[in-house]
Design a protein around this motif. Structure first.
Motif, short mmCIF file in Angstrom:
data_model
loop_
_atom_site.label_atom_id
_atom_site.label_comp_id
_atom_site.label_asym_id
_atom_site.label_seq_id
_atom_site.Cartn_x
_atom_site.Cartn_y
_atom_site.Cartn_z
N ALA A 215 0.81 -1.22 0.00
CA ALA A 215 0.00 0.00 0.00
C ALA A 215 0.85 1.26 0.00
N GLY A 216 2.17 1.11 -0.05
CA GLY A 216 3.05 2.26 -0.12
C GLY A 216 3.29 2.95 1.21
N LEU A 217 3.06 2.22 2.31
CA LEU A 217 3.18 2.83 3.63
C LEU A 217 4.63 2.84 4.11
N ASP A 218 4.96 3.89 4.85
CA ASP A 218 6.26 4.00 5.50
C ASP A 218 6.19 3.61 6.97
N PHE A 219 5.00 3.72 7.57
CA PHE A 219 4.86 3.38 8.99
C PHE A 219 3.46 2.85 9.25
N ILE A 220 3.37 2.01 10.28
CA ILE A 220 2.09 1.54 10.77
C ILE A 220 2.12 1.59 12.30
N ASN A 221 0.94 1.48 12.90
CA ASN A 221 0.80 1.40 14.35
C ASN A 221 -0.10 0.22 14.67
N THR A 222 0.36 -0.67 15.57
CA THR A 222 -0.47 -1.80 15.95
C THR A 222 -1.56 -1.33 16.91
N SER A 223 -2.75 -1.87 16.78
CA SER A 223 -3.86 -1.35 17.59
C SER A 223 -4.88 -2.45 17.89
N ASP A 224 -4.41 -3.56 18.43
CA ASP A 224 -5.34 -4.63 18.78
C ASP A 224 -6.19 -4.21 19.98
N HIS A 225 -7.42 -4.73 20.01
CA HIS A 225 -8.37 -4.34 21.05
C HIS A 225 -7.91 -4.80 22.43
N ASN A 226 -7.70 -3.84 23.33
CA ASN A 226 -7.60 -4.11 24.78
C ASN A 226 -6.52 -5.12 25.16
N THR A 227 -5.47 -5.19 24.35
CA THR A 227 -4.36 -6.07 24.70
C THR A 227 -3.10 -5.57 24.02
N HIS A 228 -1.97 -5.76 24.69
CA HIS A 228 -0.66 -5.44 24.11
C HIS A 228 0.09 -6.71 23.75
N SER A 229 -0.62 -7.83 23.67
CA SER A 229 0.04 -9.13 23.51
C SER A 229 0.80 -9.24 22.19
N SER A 230 0.46 -8.44 21.19
CA SER A 230 1.15 -8.55 19.90
C SER A 230 2.49 -7.83 19.89
N HIS A 231 2.78 -6.99 20.88
CA HIS A 231 3.95 -6.12 20.80
C HIS A 231 5.24 -6.89 20.55
N ALA A 232 5.36 -8.06 21.12
CA ALA A 232 6.61 -8.83 20.99
C ALA A 232 6.64 -9.68 19.72
N HIS A 233 5.71 -9.46 18.80
CA HIS A 233 5.64 -10.31 17.61
C HIS A 233 5.77 -9.53 16.30
N TRP A 234 6.28 -8.30 16.40
CA TRP A 234 6.41 -7.45 15.21
C TRP A 234 7.85 -7.19 14.80
N ALA A 235 8.81 -7.51 15.64
CA ALA A 235 10.18 -7.09 15.38
C ALA A 235 10.70 -7.59 14.04
N ASP A 236 10.40 -8.83 13.69
CA ASP A 236 10.96 -9.38 12.46
C ASP A 236 10.22 -8.88 11.21
N GLN A 237 9.17 -8.05 11.39
CA GLN A 237 8.46 -7.48 10.24
C GLN A 237 8.91 -6.06 9.94
N ALA A 238 9.59 -5.41 10.89
CA ALA A 238 10.10 -4.07 10.66
C ALA A 238 11.32 -4.12 9.75
N GLY A 239 11.65 -2.99 9.17
CA GLY A 239 12.82 -2.92 8.30
C GLY A 239 13.15 -1.48 7.99
#
Length: 506
Positions: A215-239
């Motif tokens: 989609a041509g994005l330079d940045f995203i923000n994770t926003s799952d409902h009422n939990t931060h459980s995904s925070h530790a699962h994004w590192a290998d997707q950044a670049g």
């Protein structure tokens, strides 16, 4: 297997209904694995009924003994037919550990809302939406959230299974970096509202990251409902090409708000309503954790989605959410009224707008819409500062690019989110250069309303539109690009819109 009946009488529930939550009787297990040596497990099932008028949260205490390796919970509830216009049953679920259910406390261990019928927690792993870590002895609380209750009541069944054995090893979390390569001071494209399979989305972080890049994005923000459980699962997707910020969609019963770009591992509680006078505390918590406070889809028609907390604590406002709909049009008008109020009150503070996809699953499109931010670099702090300052516009896709400026007669110049400091009667030229918006009309909107509408741009999608005004005539100017109207005098849906340029020395 043992079974307990936790039926709640209608009269008893209403006696306690003024409270924010109700606590049921405790579920107790044995004192250790010896009692269930045959299969190393114990299971208990609890049944009950909640009538209409139930509190927002019903807690089921579970006494967890020593030696438990895993706690697993499953649940069901009835879904009777209801008359047209009447809400049916919907029951959310989550869990707090032995540290308790205190609002904003440390006991939170996960929430799946209504997206899953079961979950588990171990030291080394957990169901998406839940936090892995030791299963310590003490009183845990299963949190039931009766979102809506049918006139017949809501009958539920909760099954808890404890597995005994040695605890696994909890992995150290790894988070994405706060910086991507970037291009220095430039316009960066982002989508700050989306959902993965760590709440009620259906996409993995890897799938979301791939779609963000497409989609041509330079940045995203994770926003799952009422939990931060995904925070530790994004590192290998950044670049170098994609900055991944971490956050949460704080989903209360009186509206939803994005905690945008918080520190890794930040949990923001959601268990309050506008009348509880607790929102300001949690807005401050978001900012202390380095995040922005962004009310989301404030006029969405889903139950509990309408924003009731006011905008006094907001850093920005999500004006456009997903494919453009009438509730976005209402929000656009309300946002414009906040700009008029800022001009009238003269305090200099105004509320910037942004747009996000709120994508959950196919065919939801990541980056439709997207916020295009002028930032000093592609870092969390720089992107947040651009959003907070309103140096941004919202576009329906990566194909849309805008340049919007205002200029005075003596070389004065201002861009989106800035102030052109000229005398009230100084001639001002407002100029919009657009690409990727075929046959769209340009509207210049001021504190007096829509003061200029162009002819449709050519089918090439590129064009330049100018308008002349003064600060006396227009305290601010913002631009909208609209598709051709489908019905009579109604404006077409947005292709893009900008934050304002303010005019005058005030």
């Amino acid at each position: 297997m043992c079974e307990d009946d936790h039926r709640i009488g209608r009269r008893a529930l209403f006696v306690t209904g003024a409270a924010a939550a109700l606590t049921l009787g405790t579920v107790s297990f044995s004192n250790g694995p010896a009692a269930e040596a045959a299969d190393n497990q114990e299971t208990k099932t609890v049944r009950g009924t909640l009538p209409t008028g139930s509190p927002d949260f019903v807690y089921l205490p579970v006494d967890v003994p020593e030696g438990v390796r895993e706690i697993k919970v499953s649940y069901t509830y009835d879904r009777p037919s209801v008359p047209a216009g009447t809400q049916a049953n919907a029951l959310d679920i989550g869990v707090f550990d032995e540290r308790g259910t205190e609002l904003g406390g440390k006991g939170f261990r996960g929430w799946s809302g209504g997206a899953r019928t079961e979950f588990f927690i171990r030291a080394d792993d957990a169901t998406p939406g839940y936090i892995p870590g030791p299963v310590r002895a003490g009183t845990w609380h299963i949190a039931l959230g009766p979102y809506t209750v049918a006139p017949q009541g809501l009958t539920y069944e909760v099954t808890i299974t404890l597995t005994y054995g040695a605890q696994g090893r909890t992995p150290a979390p790894v988070y994405p970096p706060n910086r991507a390569k970037g291009r220095g001071r430039a316009w960066y494209r982002g989508d700050c509202h989306m959902h993965s399979w760590y709440s009620d989305g259906r996409r993995t972080p890897a799938e979301i990251a791939a779609l963000a890049r497409a989609a041509g994005l330079d940045f995203i923000n994770t926003s799952d409902h009422n939990t931060h459980s995904s925070h530790a699962h994004w590192a290998d997707q950044a670049g170098d090409d994609l900055l991944i910020m971490l956050g949460e969609e704080v989903t209360t019963r009186n509206g939803h708000v994005l905690a945008l770009g918080t520190d890794p591992g930040t949990f923001v509680d959601w268990r309050y309503r506008a009348g509880d006078n607790r929102w300001a505390r949690f807005a401050r918590d978001i900012r202390r954790a380095g995040g922005l406070v962004v009310p989301a889809h404030p006029h969405a028609t889903c139950i509990g989605c309408g924003w009731k907390f006011g905008f006094g604590e907001a850093d920005a406002l999500e004006v456009w959410n997903g494919p453009y709909t009438p509730d976005d049009e209402v929000t656009l008008a309300e946002w414009d009224n906040t700009l008029v109020a800022a001009v009238r009150e003269g305090h200099g503070r105004w509320l910037p707008a942004m747009g996000n996809s709120d994508a959950h699953r196919d065919p939801d499109a990541i980056g439709t819409p997207q916020t295009v931010v002028l930032a000093d670099d592609l870092t969390r702090e720089a992107v947040q500062e651009g959003i907070r300052a309103g140096r941004s516009y919202v576009a329906e896709s990566k194909n849309v690019s805008l340049t919007f400026t205002a200029a005075g007669g003596r070389g004065e110049h201002a861009g989106i989110g800035e102030r052109l400091r000229v005398d009230r009667d100084t001639p001002v030229t407002v100029r919009l250069e657009a690409q990727g918006v075929p046959r769209c009309s340009v509207r210049f909107v001021t504190d007096q309303g829509v003061l200029f509408t162009s002819d449709p741009l050519p089918v090439t999608g590129s064009g330049t539109v100018e308008w002349h005004t003064t600060a006396q005539y227009a305290a601010y100017v913002r631009a909208e690009l609209r598709h051709e109207a489908a019905v009579g005098p109604l404006p077409g849906v947005l292709a893009a819109f900008t934050n304002p340029v303010f005019l005058g020395r005030a």
